[in-house]
Motif scaffolding. Structure first.
Motif, short mmCIF file in Angstrom:
data_model
loop_
_atom_site.label_atom_id
_atom_site.label_comp_id
_atom_site.label_asym_id
_atom_site.label_seq_id
_atom_site.Cartn_x
_atom_site.Cartn_y
_atom_site.Cartn_z
N MET A 137 0.84 -1.20 0.00
CA MET A 137 0.00 0.00 0.00
C MET A 137 0.88 1.25 0.00
SD MET A 137 -3.15 1.27 0.18
CE MET A 137 -4.20 -0.04 0.82
N LEU A 138 0.62 2.14 -0.94
CA LEU A 138 1.30 3.43 -0.99
C LEU A 138 0.43 4.46 -0.29
CD1 LEU A 138 3.61 5.27 -2.11
CD2 LEU A 138 2.14 5.64 -4.12
N ASN A 139 1.00 5.17 0.68
CA ASN A 139 0.30 6.24 1.39
C ASN A 139 0.99 7.57 1.09
OD1 ASN A 139 -1.74 4.90 3.39
ND2 ASN A 139 0.11 3.66 3.51
N ASP A 164 0.59 11.72 1.69
CA ASP A 164 -0.08 12.84 2.37
C ASP A 164 0.98 13.88 2.68
OD1 ASP A 164 -1.61 14.60 3.78
OD2 ASP A 164 -2.19 13.21 5.37
N GLN A 179 -2.96 13.91 -1.18
CA GLN A 179 -3.40 12.97 -0.15
C GLN A 179 -4.20 11.84 -0.80
OE1 GLN A 179 -6.15 14.53 2.81
NE2 GLN A 179 -5.34 13.15 4.37
N GLN A 185 -4.27 7.08 -1.15
CA GLN A 185 -3.71 5.75 -0.94
C GLN A 185 -3.95 4.92 -2.19
OE1 GLN A 185 -5.79 4.30 2.57
NE2 GLN A 185 -4.10 4.92 3.89
N SER A 229 4.83 6.84 2.38
CA SER A 229 5.31 5.51 2.77
C SER A 229 4.81 4.46 1.79
CB SER A 229 4.86 5.16 4.19
OG SER A 229 3.44 5.03 4.25
N HIS A 258 4.32 0.20 1.71
CA HIS A 258 4.35 -1.07 2.44
C HIS A 258 4.94 -0.89 3.85
CE1 HIS A 258 3.25 -2.53 -1.39
NE2 HIS A 258 4.46 -2.71 -1.88
#
Length: 212
Positions: free
Chosen positions: A1-3, A5, A18, A20, A55, A57
């Protein structure tokens, strides 16, 4: 998962992103100068945000008040708009540029076959066509087995036939490798053909997320 923000002050506005994403293809569209390439550069580590975080993973690429993760440790493949091939290196040397001596590169032979560039390995960038350069640059971006692939206007310089072929090859590789892909485009047709989701940016702001 790419986050994602973060905020980044640019010359004329502040970029605020922002969202995911999982192992999908996401298109980023918007007018020239809206912040699309800055988004990719911040994820790749070429630029750093002013605040927030990025971030992948669970690994922080950037987090406010922490030292950013080095580019080499991010495991991000990046296909630049102009392809950025090294003119003094052969196609094979360009593809292997981001790998190290101890890396397992057995997958690269399959990659060159998928992209139909095996016969070009001994040639130099000035000896191949625009479509071939695009496929070589894509092979280089994937050679180090990245966890995320970023594409900046990857099809803008291609004719219709070559664009369709390269789009098919990208979809095939995504099916095989199953990694997140973000690509910047001005063409809504590209977004509709390739992306599961489309993010629109105008003057540094995400105006909508939608199915293309």
């Amino acid at each position: 998962m790419l986050n994602v923000d973060f905020r980044k002050q640019l010359e004329q506005f502040e970029l605020h992103m922002q969202f995911q994403m999982g192992k999908e293809i996401v298109a980023v569209v918007g007018s020239s100068g809206s912040g699309k390439t800055t988004l990719l550069n911040c994820i790749a580590g070429i630029m750093q945000p002013d605040a927030g975080g990025i971030s992948l993973h669970g690994t922080d690429f950037y987090k406010e008040s922490k030292k950013p993760l080095k580019i080499q440790k991010r495991r991000v493949g990046y296909l630049f708009q102009d392809y950025a091939l090294f003119p003094h290196l052969s196609v094979e040397q360009n593809i292997l540029y981001g790998t190290s001596r101890n890396d397992d590169i057995t997958h690269i032979s399959e990659l060159t076959k998928i992209l139909d560039i095996s016969m070009l390995l001994s040639k130099y960038p000035h000896q191949i066509s625009g479509g071939e350069k695009q496929r070589v640059a894509l092979a280089r971006a994937l050679a180090a087995k990245p966890d995320l692939l970023l594409l900046d206007e990857p099809f803008s310089a291609l004719d219709d036939e070559t664009r369709s072929r390269c789009q098919y090859e990208l979809l095939r590789i995504h099916d095989l490798w199953s990694i997140p892909v973000i690509f910047v485009t001005h063409r809504i047709d590209d977004a509709q053909k390739l992306a599961k989701r489309c993010i629109r940016i105008e003057k540094g702001r995400m105006t909508e997320q939608l199915q293309p």
